[in-house]
Design a protein around this motif. Structure first.
Motif, PDB file in Angstrom:
ATOM      1  N   SER A 145       0.889  12.697  20.348  1.00  0.00           N
ATOM      2  CA  SER A 145       0.542  11.668  19.363  1.00  0.00           C
ATOM      3  C   SER A 145      -0.418  10.653  19.967  1.00  0.00           C
ATOM      4  O   SER A 145      -0.326  10.321  21.161  1.00  0.00           O
ATOM      5  CB  SER A 145       1.805  10.954  18.874  1.00  0.00           C
ATOM      6  OG  SER A 145       2.668  11.863  18.228  1.00  0.00           O
ATOM      7  N   SER A 149      -1.835   7.800  17.828  1.00  0.00           N
ATOM      8  CA  SER A 149      -1.937   6.541  17.083  1.00  0.00           C
ATOM      9  C   SER A 149      -0.549   6.070  16.705  1.00  0.00           C
ATOM     10  O   SER A 149       0.267   6.857  16.217  1.00  0.00           O
ATOM     11  CB  SER A 149      -2.777   6.733  15.812  1.00  0.00           C
ATOM     12  OG  SER A 149      -4.046   7.248  16.120  1.00  0.00           O
ATOM     13  N   LYS A 153       1.120   8.731  14.185  1.00  0.00           N
ATOM     14  CA  LYS A 153       0.234   9.722  13.601  1.00  0.00           C
ATOM     15  C   LYS A 153       0.237  10.958  14.475  1.00  0.00           C
ATOM     16  O   LYS A 153       0.046  10.877  15.692  1.00  0.00           O
ATOM     17  CB  LYS A 153      -1.183   9.181  13.465  1.00  0.00           C
ATOM     18  CG  LYS A 153      -2.147  10.169  12.792  1.00  0.00           C
ATOM     19  CD  LYS A 153      -3.548   9.631  12.715  1.00  0.00           C
ATOM     20  CE  LYS A 153      -3.653   8.549  11.680  1.00  0.00           C
ATOM     21  NZ  LYS A 153      -5.077   8.147  11.496  1.00  0.00           N
ATOM     22  N   PHE A 171      -4.095  13.539   9.962  1.00  0.00           N
ATOM     23  CA  PHE A 171      -3.766  12.266   9.339  1.00  0.00           C
ATOM     24  C   PHE A 171      -2.286  12.105   9.055  1.00  0.00           C
ATOM     25  O   PHE A 171      -1.850  11.031   8.681  1.00  0.00           O
ATOM     26  CB  PHE A 171      -4.544  12.106   8.027  1.00  0.00           C
ATOM     27  CG  PHE A 171      -5.889  11.476   8.201  1.00  0.00           C
ATOM     28  CD1 PHE A 171      -6.906  12.157   8.827  1.00  0.00           C
ATOM     29  CD2 PHE A 171      -6.144  10.195   7.751  1.00  0.00           C
ATOM     30  CE1 PHE A 171      -8.154  11.583   8.987  1.00  0.00           C
ATOM     31  CE2 PHE A 171      -7.382   9.609   7.903  1.00  0.00           C
ATOM     32  CZ  PHE A 171      -8.398  10.305   8.526  1.00  0.00           C
ATOM     33  N   LYS A 172      -1.499  13.170   9.219  1.00  0.00           N
ATOM     34  CA  LYS A 172      -0.091  13.077   8.872  1.00  0.00           C
ATOM     35  C   LYS A 172       0.575  12.005   9.714  1.00  0.00           C
ATOM     36  O   LYS A 172       0.414  11.978  10.937  1.00  0.00           O
ATOM     37  CB  LYS A 172       0.596  14.412   9.100  1.00  0.00           C
ATOM     38  CG  LYS A 172       2.069  14.426   8.722  1.00  0.00           C
ATOM     39  CD  LYS A 172       2.635  15.827   8.885  1.00  0.00           C
ATOM     40  CE  LYS A 172       4.110  15.866   8.540  1.00  0.00           C
ATOM     41  NZ  LYS A 172       4.659  17.245   8.644  1.00  0.00           N
ATOM     42  N   THR A 173       1.293  11.120   9.071  1.00  0.00           N
ATOM     43  CA  THR A 173       1.949  10.014   9.757  1.00  0.00           C
ATOM     44  C   THR A 173       3.436  10.075   9.475  1.00  0.00           C
ATOM     45  O   THR A 173       3.850  10.195   8.321  1.00  0.00           O
ATOM     46  CB  THR A 173       1.379   8.665   9.287  1.00  0.00           C
ATOM     47  OG1 THR A 173      -0.039   8.662   9.495  1.00  0.00           O
ATOM     48  CG2 THR A 173       1.997   7.514  10.051  1.00  0.00           C
ATOM     49  N   TYR A 209      -2.057   9.380   0.777  1.00  0.00           N
ATOM     50  CA  TYR A 209      -0.717   9.834   1.152  1.00  0.00           C
ATOM     51  C   TYR A 209       0.269   9.542   0.028  1.00  0.00           C
ATOM     52  O   TYR A 209       0.150   8.523  -0.663  1.00  0.00           O
ATOM     53  CB  TYR A 209      -0.208   9.078   2.386  1.00  0.00           C
ATOM     54  CG  TYR A 209      -1.107   9.075   3.587  1.00  0.00           C
ATOM     55  CD1 TYR A 209      -2.242   8.288   3.646  1.00  0.00           C
ATOM     56  CD2 TYR A 209      -0.784   9.848   4.694  1.00  0.00           C
ATOM     57  CE1 TYR A 209      -3.046   8.267   4.767  1.00  0.00           C
ATOM     58  CE2 TYR A 209      -1.573   9.833   5.821  1.00  0.00           C
ATOM     59  CZ  TYR A 209      -2.708   9.040   5.850  1.00  0.00           C
ATOM     60  OH  TYR A 209      -3.493   9.029   6.966  1.00  0.00           O
ATOM     61  N   ASP A 228      -7.786   3.568  10.840  1.00  0.00           N
ATOM     62  CA  ASP A 228      -6.891   4.451  10.107  1.00  0.00           C
ATOM     63  C   ASP A 228      -5.658   3.746   9.597  1.00  0.00           C
ATOM     64  O   ASP A 228      -4.612   4.362   9.428  1.00  0.00           O
ATOM     65  CB  ASP A 228      -6.513   5.660  10.954  1.00  0.00           C
ATOM     66  CG  ASP A 228      -5.933   5.258  12.300  1.00  0.00           C
ATOM     67  OD1 ASP A 228      -5.602   6.165  13.086  1.00  0.00           O
ATOM     68  OD2 ASP A 228      -5.797   4.042  12.559  1.00  0.00           O
ATOM     69  N   GLN A 272      -3.169   2.437   7.007  1.00  0.00           N
ATOM     70  CA  GLN A 272      -2.778   2.842   5.664  1.00  0.00           C
ATOM     71  C   GLN A 272      -2.472   1.598   4.849  1.00  0.00           C
ATOM     72  O   GLN A 272      -1.735   0.716   5.284  1.00  0.00           O
ATOM     73  CB  GLN A 272      -1.544   3.739   5.712  1.00  0.00           C
ATOM     74  CG  GLN A 272      -1.822   5.095   6.322  1.00  0.00           C
ATOM     75  CD  GLN A 272      -0.639   6.027   6.228  1.00  0.00           C
ATOM     76  OE1 GLN A 272       0.068   6.065   5.228  1.00  0.00           O
ATOM     77  NE2 GLN A 272      -0.432   6.799   7.283  1.00  0.00           N
TER      78      GLN A 272
END
Lengths: 111, 113
Positions: free
Chosen positions: A30, A32, A92, A97-99, B33, B100, B102
């Motif tokens: 990971s 981020s 992240k 982009f999956k968080t 998302y 980035d 959100q």
């Protein structure tokens, strides 16, 4: 093992004290890391983001990252009753982009 | 500028009905998302869209859930044959590539009776 783990709390600190919130994550790659604050009945809002090992300070907030230990923390200095909220750790995943969010730690700051 | 908007803010439906939840992201944000948050719980990742790439649907809990994003902007989350366990707040967020961060919308509170 959950991908992002936090102590659910509640964590109670007196006004003016330092609140320490902790988070561990499982994906070693990971890159981020984020701390979001969520007041009751509201949407999460970003407090801090951190990408490199070490400390990052923004006002009363300090984020700490240790990738070797897969550990990220948030320190809140001079805690105020208005800091009472749930703090969500988010990581992240590698290469996208999956968080993934932790379940959150509830913080109470007593006046 | 305008933030992320979601509609409706509240939705009450009967078990077995289909529902559609809408999200308008911040203009120019390439990533969108969907998350679900049950009472007192953290955010459960459902799906994300990034530009024209195939969406990551790995978080959708069952085939009753689907989502689409038209024209790289507005997204709709559809839940078919709703069940009581679908009751939750559904949150939408959008982000650019850099930074980035959100940004979350106000959410849709879904109640399935």
């Amino acid at each position: 093992q959950k991908e992002v783990e936090q102590n659910s709390g509640p964590l109670s600190v007196p006004e003016g004290a330092i609140a320490s919130l902790n988070c561990t994550y499982s994906d070693r790659g990971s890159q981020s890391f984020f701390w979001y604050r969520q007041y009751s009945g509201k949407s999460p809002e970003l407090i801090m983001s951190i990408y490199s090992n070490g400390d990052k300070e923004d006002g009363r907030f300090t984020a700490q990252l240790n990738k070797a230990s897969q550990y990220v923390s948030l320190l809140i200095r001079d805690s105020q009753p208005s800091d009472s909220a749930t703090y969500l750790c988010a990581v992240k995943s590698t290469g996208g982009f999956k968080t993934i969010f932790g379940a959150g730690t509830r913080l109470f700051v007593k006046a | 500028g305008a933030g992320v908007s979601q509609s409706p803010s509240n939705k009450v439906t009967e078990k077995g009905k289909d529902v559609e939840l809408r999200c308008d992201p911040i203009s120019g944000h390439t990533a969108l998302y969907w998350y679900r948050q049950s009472l007192g719980q953290g955010l459960e990742f459902l799906i994300y869209f990034q530009g024209n790439s195939a969406p990551d649907k790995s978080g959708l809990p069952s085939d009753r859930f689907s989502a689409e994003r038209t024209g790289g902007s507005v997204s709709t989350l559809t839940i078919q044959r709703t069940q009581q366990e679908d009751s939750a707040v559904y949150l939408c967020a959008s982000s650019s590539y850099d930074p980035d961060t959100q940004y979350f919308g106000p959410g849709t509170r879904l109640t399935v009776l």
